[in-house]
Design a protein around this motif. Sequence first.
Motif, mmCIF file in Angstrom:
data_model
loop_
_atom_site.group_PDB
_atom_site.id
_atom_site.type_symbol
_atom_site.label_atom_id
_atom_site.label_comp_id
_atom_site.label_asym_id
_atom_site.label_seq_id
_atom_site.Cartn_x
_atom_site.Cartn_y
_atom_site.Cartn_z
ATOM 1 N N ILE A 10 34.735 -1.931 27.088
ATOM 2 C CA ILE A 10 34.641 -1.309 28.414
ATOM 3 C C ILE A 10 33.410 -0.399 28.530
ATOM 4 O O ILE A 10 33.341 0.629 27.848
ATOM 5 N N PRO A 11 32.432 -0.778 29.388
ATOM 6 C CA PRO A 11 31.271 0.093 29.599
ATOM 7 C C PRO A 11 31.652 1.213 30.564
ATOM 8 O O PRO A 11 32.332 0.972 31.566
ATOM 9 N N CYS A 12 31.234 2.432 30.271
ATOM 10 C CA CYS A 12 31.613 3.564 31.119
ATOM 11 C C CYS A 12 30.417 4.448 31.427
ATOM 12 O O CYS A 12 29.731 4.903 30.513
ATOM 13 N N ARG A 78 21.228 8.109 26.378
ATOM 14 C CA ARG A 78 21.020 8.291 27.818
ATOM 15 C C ARG A 78 21.558 7.043 28.528
ATOM 16 O O ARG A 78 22.067 6.138 27.862
ATOM 17 N N ASN A 79 21.393 6.993 29.836
ATOM 18 C CA ASN A 79 21.854 5.823 30.584
ATOM 19 C C ASN A 79 20.910 4.634 30.370
ATOM 20 O O ASN A 79 19.718 4.723 30.643
ATOM 21 N N PHE A 80 21.443 3.545 29.820
ATOM 22 C CA PHE A 80 20.634 2.344 29.612
ATOM 23 C C PHE A 80 21.057 1.217 30.550
ATOM 24 O O PHE A 80 20.539 0.121 30.474
ATOM 25 N N GLY A 81 22.038 1.455 31.362
ATOM 26 C CA GLY A 81 22.459 0.433 32.323
ATOM 27 C C GLY A 81 23.629 -0.398 31.832
ATOM 28 O O GLY A 81 23.835 -0.572 30.631
ATOM 29 N N ASN A 82 24.401 -0.885 32.786
ATOM 30 C CA ASN A 82 25.639 -1.614 32.521
ATOM 31 C C ASN A 82 25.461 -2.847 31.623
ATOM 32 O O ASN A 82 26.249 -3.071 30.708
ATOM 33 N N CYS A 142 27.270 -5.810 54.160
ATOM 34 C CA CYS A 142 25.954 -5.991 53.549
ATOM 35 C C CYS A 142 26.082 -6.576 52.139
ATOM 36 O O CYS A 142 25.348 -7.486 51.757
ATOM 37 N N LYS A 143 27.052 -6.075 51.364
ATOM 38 C CA LYS A 143 27.221 -6.544 49.989
ATOM 39 C C LYS A 143 27.711 -7.992 49.957
ATOM 40 O O LYS A 143 27.329 -8.775 49.095
ATOM 41 N N LYS A 144 28.568 -8.340 50.948
ATOM 42 C CA LYS A 144 29.046 -9.713 51.035
ATOM 43 C C LYS A 144 27.879 -10.682 51.227
ATOM 44 O O LYS A 144 27.751 -11.677 50.528
ATOM 45 N N LYS A 214 33.193 6.852 42.103
ATOM 46 C CA LYS A 214 32.383 6.030 43.011
ATOM 47 C C LYS A 214 31.756 4.883 42.246
ATOM 48 O O LYS A 214 31.688 4.897 41.023
ATOM 49 N N SER A 215 31.268 3.875 42.986
ATOM 50 C CA SER A 215 30.540 2.780 42.351
ATOM 51 C C SER A 215 29.289 3.352 41.694
ATOM 52 O O SER A 215 28.622 4.207 42.254
ATOM 53 N N LYS A 216 29.011 2.880 40.471
ATOM 54 C CA LYS A 216 27.849 3.394 39.749
ATOM 55 C C LYS A 216 26.644 2.491 39.960
ATOM 56 O O LYS A 216 25.608 2.671 39.348
ATOM 57 N N PHE A 217 26.824 1.479 40.813
ATOM 58 C CA PHE A 217 25.719 0.572 41.078
ATOM 59 C C PHE A 217 25.062 0.926 42.402
ATOM 60 O O PHE A 217 25.613 0.686 43.457
ATOM 61 N N SER A 220 19.378 0.004 44.458
ATOM 62 C CA SER A 220 18.191 -0.291 43.653
ATOM 63 C C SER A 220 18.582 -0.927 42.316
ATOM 64 O O SER A 220 17.910 -1.827 41.823
ATOM 65 N N LYS A 221 19.713 -0.492 41.728
ATOM 66 C CA LYS A 221 20.166 -1.112 40.477
ATOM 67 C C LYS A 221 20.551 -2.572 40.706
ATOM 68 O O LYS A 221 20.302 -3.440 39.866
ATOM 69 N N LEU A 222 21.179 -2.829 41.869
ATOM 70 C CA LEU A 222 21.596 -4.195 42.184
ATOM 71 C C LEU A 222 20.382 -5.105 42.390
ATOM 72 O O LEU A 222 20.356 -6.239 41.922
HETATM 73 N N1 UDP Z 1 28.328 1.118 34.377
HETATM 74 C C1 UDP Z 1 27.589 1.424 33.232
HETATM 75 N N2 UDP Z 1 26.294 1.843 33.381
HETATM 76 C C2 UDP Z 1 25.682 1.956 34.607
HETATM 77 C C3 UDP Z 1 26.442 1.593 35.763
HETATM 78 C C4 UDP Z 1 27.759 1.165 35.607
HETATM 79 O O1 UDP Z 1 28.083 1.336 32.114
HETATM 80 O O2 UDP Z 1 24.515 2.354 34.663
HETATM 81 C C5 UDP Z 1 29.729 0.674 34.213
HETATM 82 C C6 UDP Z 1 30.734 1.418 35.076
HETATM 83 O O3 UDP Z 1 31.190 2.592 34.447
HETATM 84 C C7 UDP Z 1 31.826 0.375 35.258
HETATM 85 C C8 UDP Z 1 31.063 -0.937 35.248
HETATM 86 O O4 UDP Z 1 29.798 -0.664 34.633
HETATM 87 O O5 UDP Z 1 32.740 0.369 34.172
HETATM 88 C C9 UDP Z 1 30.877 -1.488 36.663
HETATM 89 O O6 UDP Z 1 30.312 -0.499 37.489
HETATM 90 P P1 UDP Z 1 30.815 -0.207 38.957
HETATM 91 O O7 UDP Z 1 32.290 -0.331 39.048
HETATM 92 O O8 UDP Z 1 30.238 1.103 39.372
HETATM 93 O O9 UDP Z 1 30.105 -1.379 39.754
HETATM 94 P P2 UDP Z 1 30.630 -2.166 41.055
HETATM 95 O O10 UDP Z 1 32.058 -2.566 40.767
HETATM 96 O O11 UDP Z 1 30.546 -1.184 42.164
HETATM 97 O O12 UDP Z 1 29.714 -3.318 41.165
#
Ligand code: UDP
Length: 318
Positions: A10-12, A78-82, A142-144, A214-217, A220-222
């Motif tokens: 599980i990424p968090c 640090r934050n390396f992204g999902n 928009c996301k759809k 909140k959504s972490k995406f 710009s990340k998307l």
């Molecule tokens: N997440 C992460 N790093 C990031 C962004 C998101 O590890 O930089 C994790 C986040 O904690 C979650 C998963 O990736 O467990 C999906 O993210 P999120 O639910 O925010 O995305 P969405 O469902 O809105 O696309």
Amino acid sequence: MSSCKLAIVIPCYNEEESLPVCLKAVWNQINSLIDNNKISDDSFIFLIDDGSTDKTWELMEKAHELSGGKVKAIKFTRNFGNQNAIFAGLKAMKHFNVDAAITIDADLQQDETKIEEFVEKYKEGYDIVAGVRENNDEYTFCKKITSELFYKLINWLGVKIKPNHSEFRLISSRALNMIDMYRENNLFLRGLFYELGLKTAYVNYEIKEREFGKSKFSISKLIKLASTGIVSYSTKPLRIIFFLGLIVAIISFLMWVVTIFVEVILNHDIRAIEPFEIWESFISGVQILSIGIIGEYIGQILIEVKDRPRFLIDKKLF
Ligand code: UDP
Ligand code: MG
């Protein structure tokens, strides 16, 4: 006792609100699978703290302690992204000799009760089992649209990935060994797992609303992920601009012929004709777009050539 050792990865990222609920729900699933002899009792949860700035890591430490080590965790510097967080979790599996790993988001938007079905598919002989969301009600308009366009575009470009699947998937140990061989920095896991060419099953699930946090995406990340997905797996955009250039050149040549005809033979001032001006601004647009597309590829080449580490681990709990 069942021989299937399962890890839930599980990424968090700043998930202090979701994490406790998530751990409880996933733990329930694991326990009931152990009770039913579907997985072995040394199955565990593996958490990745992707550089959270809230209490996520403290919660992970507590869970590790309370579970007697059955909840394992790593913390990035640090934050390396999902995508990197998931990849790090999957790479760490080599320490544990698991039979399969399942990745799921911390917000439990994906239906964790499908884990059992994933395991059953694995036992039927599938190396990858991917969850496919069958609804998108919780998505904004928009996301759809953008999500649909993205899947259409990437499929048209030749990367035949199944629409509407996310990072909710089971990966067998065989597949885990294979992804270890991939050295690329620009990760797009959906493309990578498709690339392996392994037997893949799909399980439908209903996506839930995010209950906590909140959504972490961000947008710009998307966009970055979509661009990485396309550039990493298809060079077709480069060929498209080549042909676009060719077409523009041919039309320009024809317009040159028309210019000579109008100015020399009919003795008119061609500048007075509007289509010519529209054509010029169109060409400017095409040029800037083409440079932009080439730029995306060059940017990715630069990142790959530097070959920097995909993530840095600060602390480990296992
Ligand atoms: N997440 C992460 N790093 C990031 C962004 C998101 O590890 O930089 C994790 C986040 O904690 C979650 C998963 O990736 O467990 C999906 O993210 P999120 O639910 O925010 O995305 P969405 O469902 O809105 O696309
Ligand atoms: Mg989510």
